[in-house]
Structures are given as structure tokens and as C-alpha cells.
Design an enzyme around this catalytic site. Structure first.
Site, mmCIF file in Angstrom:
data_model
loop_
_atom_site.group_PDB
_atom_site.id
_atom_site.type_symbol
_atom_site.label_atom_id
_atom_site.label_comp_id
_atom_site.label_asym_id
_atom_site.label_seq_id
_atom_site.Cartn_x
_atom_site.Cartn_y
_atom_site.Cartn_z
ATOM 1 N N LYS A 1 24.149 92.702 -38.106
ATOM 2 C CA LYS A 1 25.398 93.215 -38.675
ATOM 3 C C LYS A 1 26.173 92.118 -39.406
ATOM 4 O O LYS A 1 26.884 92.392 -40.356
ATOM 5 C CB LYS A 1 26.241 93.803 -37.547
ATOM 6 C CG LYS A 1 27.499 94.497 -37.997
ATOM 7 C CD LYS A 1 28.073 95.244 -36.819
ATOM 8 C CE LYS A 1 29.434 95.826 -37.126
ATOM 9 N NZ LYS A 1 29.937 96.576 -35.970
ATOM 10 N N GLU B 1 36.297 100.772 -36.753
ATOM 11 C CA GLU B 1 36.142 100.790 -35.301
ATOM 12 C C GLU B 1 37.477 100.971 -34.553
ATOM 13 O O GLU B 1 37.549 101.786 -33.629
ATOM 14 C CB GLU B 1 35.428 99.508 -34.839
ATOM 15 C CG GLU B 1 33.946 99.581 -35.172
ATOM 16 C CD GLU B 1 33.271 98.228 -35.314
ATOM 17 O OE1 GLU B 1 33.860 97.217 -34.913
ATOM 18 O OE2 GLU B 1 32.143 98.200 -35.834
ATOM 19 N N ASP C 1 28.470 103.790 -32.816
ATOM 20 C CA ASP C 1 29.093 102.473 -32.906
ATOM 21 C C ASP C 1 27.935 101.496 -33.125
ATOM 22 O O ASP C 1 27.222 101.153 -32.191
ATOM 23 C CB ASP C 1 29.830 102.189 -31.589
ATOM 24 C CG ASP C 1 30.302 100.746 -31.470
ATOM 25 O OD1 ASP C 1 30.168 99.988 -32.453
ATOM 26 O OD2 ASP C 1 30.808 100.385 -30.393
ATOM 27 N N ASP D 1 40.276 94.323 -30.715
ATOM 28 C CA ASP D 1 38.842 94.564 -30.550
ATOM 29 C C ASP D 1 38.059 93.269 -30.743
ATOM 30 O O ASP D 1 37.903 92.792 -31.864
ATOM 31 C CB ASP D 1 38.415 95.632 -31.577
ATOM 32 C CG ASP D 1 36.916 95.930 -31.517
ATOM 33 O OD1 ASP D 1 36.169 95.224 -30.813
ATOM 34 O OD2 ASP D 1 36.496 96.889 -32.199
#
Ligand code: AMP
Length: 591
Positions: free
Chosen positions: A70, A147, A8, A169
């Protein structure tokens, strides 16, 4: 064969999992933590730090520390440090190399294969950049998965009853919501939506801004101008936020934060949970839109949801949980760890791809995974219209074809302009590639038949081809968006990474050699002082000569500049002194 690890690769933190005895377990970091900060730093003496070490020194070295990389994946962002340019892929690769190293230490085996997760809203370029980062880090990326899909996989392993589930999420930098159908051994993503610029980092910013405002009001000092002070405030803001997840109020104390007329000023404030809730209310509210659109894309009402899963560290915020309850009318499930379930799902998928199928949801069947395209894919046609070939939320892998024609008479070339997005006009969508099909036979407008095919693989990565059905001529592309790394750049980055790894190990050897040589010098000098009288003049002279020779070399020693030849010289001088000083050290009782 080495194991496939699940990664992850988060905005704020990253997590690695691997299957041990049929169960996903979390790979600990060198210091025993379960997640690694996604932080990279370059120290002034040329050392590269990743994870905890990088995070610890962020305050004192803010200009050379990179966080939340990211957010830049798939963009043209880059950072220049010591004259060298780093792209997001290269920085991400450094994080991945650290995770790979930790996994290797944990497993006692080399690791070469991985499944990496990305937010569902990542477009093709961002997915490809993530894959490239894996390659640069020396990993064969077997799959890129969303994810929420990954989280559902880790959930599906334990809970088998067929149902539709919402995965909410909220991480450090991204928000994803997905509607997932968990069936008998099958997990299918029905719809995804989200916002890749919304997360806990934004909560931290709100608290930071509040602290700066309050401090200015009280002391008339603007902390935002002092970079080092600002970093301390940002860290304290995140800490305060976390504390407010379990306490009703928190105390923020930062001694010696500023100076006024030569006097040190300390920060000392209290933030209550309800004040915090007010500061972030609109941010939490922003999750409502994607929740509604995912539900409507999946064609279900919230009442049809079997479960709501919370993923990402920011779902620990009580006001976020309240919002989820209000939006869905359901009590969210919290029996999966929000920080770890994404990595665990990736490890489960990795093991399945390796051929070691795990019994899914207790049914004993192999796990099947159906993923979807996050955004629609189109090509530009007459009048700047985006004509859709692939609707968003189509199940992957997939292949779509459609026949187009020319717009002008005797047109010899057509340009295929590939777009990603939901807007009706081409200019409002993101260009993911452009190419030309040349040499079409001269014909009136509308006569030539050009078949355009979109191939999307299981990673969500797109290949487009165009074929003239008359001549059979075909042209296809590797997508050439400017912000994607070229093959040559990737090769270069891989070479750099390998070189860096080589340099790192050479530096370690050099440090070791330096400290051994220093210690030999110290011991010899001590022995000379105490037992030198027992030596004859010539022997003493030789030892002193050898000490000087070694000392001279060590004075020039710089760990970031040392070459193989320098090291060889030090080794020889050290050996020479070891021989000549052996007797005096023995006389002194030193070996
Ligand atoms: P993730 O990307 O899932 O690792 O989530 C990281 C985000 O979760 C960061 O913004 C953290 O500050 C936040 N976070 C972690 N633990 C907590 C907590 N106990 N309460 C509130 N936010 C948290």
C-alpha cells in the site's frame, strides 16, 4: 443481487465486512481470523500465496514475499519475479481476490461489488490505483472512501448525538487524523490531515534496530547482513511491541539466530515498556502536527470535541493513547474495535449504496455521507504559480470553474498543468496531469477566455476540462500521470488475473489427478505382490505395462508446468490401469 462488501485494504492487514441482518459483521478468513495480512508471496514452484499462507513463509522466502504494498500505491514501484513485472495495483488485486474469495465462501454467493477504503491523505493517483486494483480483482468498486470517514460511519450507527469527533487512526503504515461532524443522520468530514509514512511498521523498525545494536555490541555480529535472521528479528520486534501493549516488559528469544566460529548463538533480551516508549517517542510526537492542523482547518478547539475515536492497531500502544489524551484533553473512546471499524463502515456505506439504507444513528433517516478533498487542487499560471481552484477539505462531490486567459500575445495553445498540494509554487506540488487546449483564436494576451473546470466525484477522483469560451472548443483529460496505469495495462492485468485464476484451478485439478494416480499405482502394486499369482501371464503383463505407462507420465509431472494435454494423457493412462487392474485389486480386496 449479490451483497456489496466493505474492504479495509490496509498496509499491514486487511479486513472485510458485510451487512447481515442489518448489522455489519466481519468476514472470517479460511482459518477463522478476522483480518488478513496484506502479504503476497510467490513460491519457487510457481505457486502464488496470499494472506496468512504468504505471511507464514515470509521468513524462509523473503526475496519473493511482498509486504506493505500500500505504501507504493500510485507510484512507479514494481517488483520483478520470475521475469514478470508486478505493479502495486496487481499485487493489491491479489489481496483483494483473496478477500473476495473469503467473502464468497462466507456468504455462499458470488461477490462482485465493493466499497474500498483509503487513507484520507491519498491523492487522486493513489485512489485511482486502488480502484484499478479492485477492477483487476474482478470487483466493481462502487465507492472509494476515506478510512476515518468509514470509521465514523460505523460509530455513527451506534451513537447518534450531534457532535464533533476526532478520528485518530494510526495503522501499520499510515497516520490519519480527521475532524468529523456527526449530526442527525449525517456524517460530514470537516478536515483531514496526516502522514502516509508513519505507523506501527516504524515502531517495529525501531525495536529491530535496537535488537541489532544490542546484538552487535554483545556478539560483534551484524544481523542486518543476514536476510533470514533479519526477518526473524523483525517478526519478533512486532510481537514484542504487541506484548508491551498489555505487559510492562517482554522477553525476546530467538534460538539459533547466528553462528560464530561454528557455534550457534541465541538471542535472549528483555525490553521494557519504558525503553520501548523512549525508542518511539519522536514517532508518536510526529502525530501532534497533523492533529493541530486538522483542528485548525476545522476551525475548532480540542475542547469542542465531543469524542476522540481511536482507529488502527497501533492505537493499542499505551504511549499513543497517552499522547492522544495530552493533545486533546479527552479520554479516547475505545468502544469500537480499532481493527474492524473501518471495514464495518465501508460495509454500511455499501449497503446504503445498494439502496438498503440502514437507519443512521438510530434516527430512522437514510445515511448521508459528505466527504472532503484531502489536498488543494491548482493549475500552474504565469511565473510558475500554483493558482488554486479547489481548497483542501472541500466537500465532495463537487465542481469548480474559473476563467483564465493567455499570458503571451497571439498564443494559440495553452497548457493546463494540474497540481495537487498546499505549496504556493507549482514546482513544489505534485503534478497529477497535463494537457493542451489547442486552436485558440489569435488575440492579444489576456483577451481569450478559457474556462477551466474541475469535477471531483464522490470517490475523490478528478476530471479536468478546459473550454475556449470564444470558439466553444473543449478539451478534457483523463489524468495521465506516469505512475498511473494506462487502460491497456489495466486490461492486461485483468486478463492476467483471470488467467491466473484459471491456472490456479487447473493446478488444483492437476494435483488431485496426480495424487489419485499415485494412489492407484500403489494399490495396484500392492495387489500384484499379494494376489499376482492368481493371474495368468498375459493379464499380469498388461497390468505391468499399464503401470509403467502411468508411472512414466507421472515422473514428468510438474504442477507448475502441466498442460491440459498432459492431464488428458494421465487421465487416459489412469483409466487404462483402472480397467486392467480391477480384477487383481478385487482379488486382493481393494476396490
Ligand atoms: P492496522 O493497519 O490498523 O491493521 O494496524 C496494524 C498495526 O497495528 C501493525 O503495525 C501492528 O503491529 C499494530 N498492532 C496490532 N495490534 C497491536 C497491539 N496489541 N499493540 C501494538 N500494536 C499493535
Amino acid at each position: 443481487m449479490s451483497k456489496v462488501i466493505g474492504i479495509d485494504l490496509g498496509t499491514t492487514n486487511s479486513c472485510v465486512s458485510v451487512i447481515e441482518n442489518g448489522e455489519p459483521v466481519i468476514v472470517p478468513t479460511g482459518s477463522g481470523n478476522r483480518t488478513t495480512p496484506s502479504v503476497v508471496a510467490f513460491t519457487k514452484n510457481g505457486e502464488r500465496l496470499v494472506g496468512e499462507a504468504a505471511s507464514r513463509q515470509a521468513v524462509t522466502n523473503p526475496e519473493r514475499t511482498i509486504t506493505s504494498v500500500k505504501r507504493h500505491m500510485g507510484t512507479e514501484w514494481s517488483v520483478r519475479i520470475d521475469g514478470k513485472e508486478y505493479k502495486p495495483q496487481t499485487i493489491s488485486a491479489m489481496i483483494l481476490m483473496q478477500l473476495k474469495k473469503d467473502a464468497e465462501a462466507f456468504l455462499g454467493d458470488t461477490v462482485t461489488e465493493a466499497v474500498i477504503t483509503v487513507p484520507a491523505y491519498f491523492n487522486d493517483i493513489q485512489r485511482q490505483a486502488t480502484k484499478d486494483a479492485g477492477r483487476i480483482a474482478g470487483l466493481n468498486v462502487k465507492r472509494i472512501i476515506n478510512e476515518p470517514t468509514s470509521a465514523a460511519l460505523s460509530y455513527g450507527l451506534n451513537h447518534g448525538e450531534p457532535q464533533k469527533v476526532m478520528v485518530y487512526d494510526l495503522g501499520g503504515g499510515t497516520f490519519d487524523v480527521s475532524i468529523i461532524e456527526i449530526g442527525e443522520g449525517v456524517i460530514e468530514v470537516l478536515a483531514t490531515a496526516g502522514d502516509n509514512h508513519l505507523g506501527g511498521d516504524d515502531f517495529d523498525s525501531r525495536i529491530t534496530d535496537w535488537i541489532i545494536r544490542e546484538f552487535k555490541r554483545e556478539h560483534r555480529i551484524d544481523l542486518s547482513r543476514d536476510f533470514a535472521a533479519l526477518q526473524r528479528v523483525q517478526e519478533a520486534a512486532e510481537q514484542a511491541k504487541k506484548e508491551l501493549s498489555s505487559s510492562e516488559s517482554t522477553h525476546i528469544v530467538l534460538p539459533y539466530l547466528a553462528n560464530s566460529k561454528g557455534e550457534a548463538i541465541h538471542l535472549d533480551m528483555t525490553l521494557s515498556r519504558s525503553q520501548f516508549n523512549d525508542l518511539v517517542k519522536d514517532l508518536i510526537e510526529r502525530t501532534a502536527g497533523p492533529v493541530q492542523s486538522a483542528l485548525s482547518d476545522a476551525g475548532i478547539a480540542a475542547s469542542e470535541l465531543g469524542r476522540v475515536l481511536l482507529v488502527g492497531g497501533s492505537t493499542r500502544v499505551p504511549a499513543v493513547q497517552d499522547k492522544v489524551r495530552a493533545l486533546t484533553g479527552k479520554e479516547p473512546s475505545r468502544n469500537i474495535n480499532p481493527d474492524e471499524c473501518v471495514a464495518k463502515g465501508a460495509a454500511i456505506l455499501g449497503s446504503t449504496l445498494e439502496g438498503k439504507a440502514l437507519p443512521a444513528a438510530g434516527t430512522g433517516q437514510d445515511l448521508l455521507l459528505l466527504d472532503v478533498t484531502p489536498l488543494s487542487l491548482s493549475i500552474e499560471t504565469v511565473g510558475g504559480v500554483a493558482t488554486r481552484l479547489v481548497e483542501r477539505n472541500s466537500t465532495l462531490p463537487t465542481r469548480y470553474s474559473r476563467v483564465f486567459s493567455t499570458a503571451a500575445p497571439y498564443q494559440r495553445d495553452v497548457e493546463i498543468h494540474v497540481l495537487q498540494g498546499e505549496r504556493p509554487m507549482a514546482k513544489d506540488n505534485k503534478t497529477v496531469g497535463k494537457f493542451k487546449l489547442k486552436g485558440i483564436r489569435r488575440a492579444p494576451a489576456g483577451v481569450p477566455q478559457i474556462e477551466v473546470t474541475f469535477d471531483i466525484d464522490a470517490n475523490g477522483i478528478l476530471k479536468v476540462s478546459a473550454k475556449d469560451l470564444d470558439t466553444g472548443k473543449e478539451q478534457s483529460i483523463t489524468i495521465t500521470a506516469d505512475d498511473r496505469m494506462s487502460e491497456a495495462e489495466i486490461e492486461q492485468a485483468i486478463r492476467d488475473a483471470q488467467q491466473y485464476a484459471g491456472q490456479d484451478s487447473m493446478r488444483r485439478d492437476a494435483m488431485e489427478l496426480n495424487s489419485e494416480a499415485q494412489s492407484l499405482l500403489a494399490k495396484t502394486q500392492q495387489a500384484l505382490k499379494n494376489a499376482g499369482k492368481q493371474l495368468d501371464k498375459a493379464e499380469k503383463k498388461q497390468i505391468k505395462h499399464d503401470c509403467n505407462a502411468l508411472q512414466k507420465l507421472l515422473m514428468k509431472f510438474r504442477v507448475d508446468k502441466v498442460s491440459e494435454a498432459d492431464m488428458e494423457n494421465i487421465r487416459n493412462a489412469k483409466q487404462q490401469l483402472e480397467n486392467s487392474s480391477a480384477r487383481v485389486r478385487e482379488l486382493y480386496g481393494e476396490k
